[in-house]
Scaffold this active site. Sequence first.
Site, PDB file in Angstrom:
ATOM      1  N   SER A 141       0.557  -0.983  -0.083  1.00 49.51           N
ATOM      2  CA  SER A 141      -0.072  -0.034  -0.053  1.00 49.51           C
ATOM      3  C   SER A 141       1.074   1.548  -0.398  1.00 49.51           C
ATOM      4  O   SER A 141       0.097   2.361  -0.223  1.00 49.51           O
ATOM      5  CB  SER A 141      -0.906  -0.101   1.569  1.00 49.51           C
ATOM      6  OG  SER A 141       0.171   0.440   2.510  1.00 49.51           O
ATOM      7  N   ASP A 197      -3.133   8.206   7.980  1.00 50.00           N
ATOM      8  CA  ASP A 197      -3.703   7.185   9.055  1.00 50.00           C
ATOM      9  C   ASP A 197      -2.532   6.589   9.730  1.00 50.00           C
ATOM     10  O   ASP A 197      -1.924   6.736  10.344  1.00 50.00           O
ATOM     11  CB  ASP A 197      -4.679   6.297   7.937  1.00 50.00           C
ATOM     12  CG  ASP A 197      -3.868   5.800   6.833  1.00 50.00           C
ATOM     13  OD1 ASP A 197      -2.088   5.267   7.428  1.00 50.00           O
ATOM     14  OD2 ASP A 197      -4.204   5.528   6.231  1.00 50.00           O
ATOM     15  N   HIS A 239      -0.134   4.668   7.431  1.00 44.30           N
ATOM     16  CA  HIS A 239       0.544   5.231   6.013  1.00 44.30           C
ATOM     17  C   HIS A 239       1.169   7.120   6.295  1.00 44.30           C
ATOM     18  O   HIS A 239      -0.173   7.597   7.169  1.00 44.30           O
ATOM     19  CB  HIS A 239      -0.511   5.286   4.570  1.00 44.30           C
ATOM     20  CG  HIS A 239      -0.732   3.976   4.961  1.00 44.30           C
ATOM     21  ND1 HIS A 239      -2.219   3.350   5.465  1.00 44.30           N
ATOM     22  CD2 HIS A 239      -0.256   3.049   3.907  1.00 44.30           C
ATOM     23  CE1 HIS A 239      -2.447   1.907   4.329  1.00 44.30           C
ATOM     24  NE2 HIS A 239      -1.346   1.738   4.015  1.00 44.30           N
TER      25      HIS A 239
END
Length: 360
Positions: free
Chosen positions: A39, A325, A328
Amino acid sequence: MYGSFLYLIVGTFFAILQLSDATKTSNSTMPAIFIFGDSTADVGTNSFLPKTKIKANFPHNGIDFPNSRPTGRFSNGLNSADFLSKLMGQKRSPQPYLFLLKAGLRKRMFRGVNFASGASGLLDQTGKHLNVVSLSEQIKQFETVRSNLTLVKGRGATKNIIANSVFAISVGSNDIFGYFESQSTIDPAVFIGSLMTAYECHIESLYNLGARKFGIIGVPPIGCCPSQRIHNITGGCLEIENTFAQNFHSALDTLLKKLACKLSGMKYALGNSYEMTINVINHPQLFNFSYVDRACCGEGWLNAEKSCTRKAKLCSNRNEYLFWDLFHPTQYASELAAKTLYNGGPQFVTPINFAQLAAY
């Protein structure tokens, strides 16, 4: 638990940040870039996976992207894959492979492809239950791209294109998170050894498909991301996870030195994500960060007890936050990270940086 979470953050001086704009790769020498991993580099792959819940194609994600559009990036805007691509002369990261499949693979693949899938890891079992694209499968997708390139450009031209391309890989954090979440009894050294065996296999697979220039992004101090800090009564980092990350980097450094001797023509740049990130956490004021322990988007203590959704609490001063978040980095942090990867010195990128790698 999803994402591979905390990405490397800049750890060098502002002079490097200024130099990066001056040393962008010109369009005339712009290499293609093929991006693999999790991600931290996903620019929308998981949005095309109907069976996974690991997605970011909804607000508040993308709030700082043009038109505040959620793109599937685990970010308030662009991520480090975008900024690295920009430094190499492109507008932003190449499109996801699964998007190009629908839009027309042959027409749009010559500047590269992004294969990264949130929640994937070095091991095939990492993220398997989450229905994401494993690194092994990402490499198979690249093989399809290579076949299409050969049909369009011919064998010789394709060989040259791939040999001159940069292969960026950002992966490993999810494997380590999985180790701790499963309360594995495997000896840490043995487990890291298994990750290196997998990494070696993946790099050799890409090498055998023609890759020669590898931009490897290591694992940061994952125990310092907000999702982990809430498990420490003081709100501090989980040092056992950080030690694991340091040992991962040492093992990866040794592996890449071995492979560079073994594989003729291989060049690589290894980003020391751990040093980059710790430098920022320990000296946030040098980089204009006010908050390095909490999430901009989330809920609860440190804004890290629930994930970022359209109903989550959202900070307004996003450039002052290291974390977007639970896992990240913010767009601002990602930009600083990419600039350090691209122009950083040997404290942060070895044996060469990404700019030197691209120029080979």
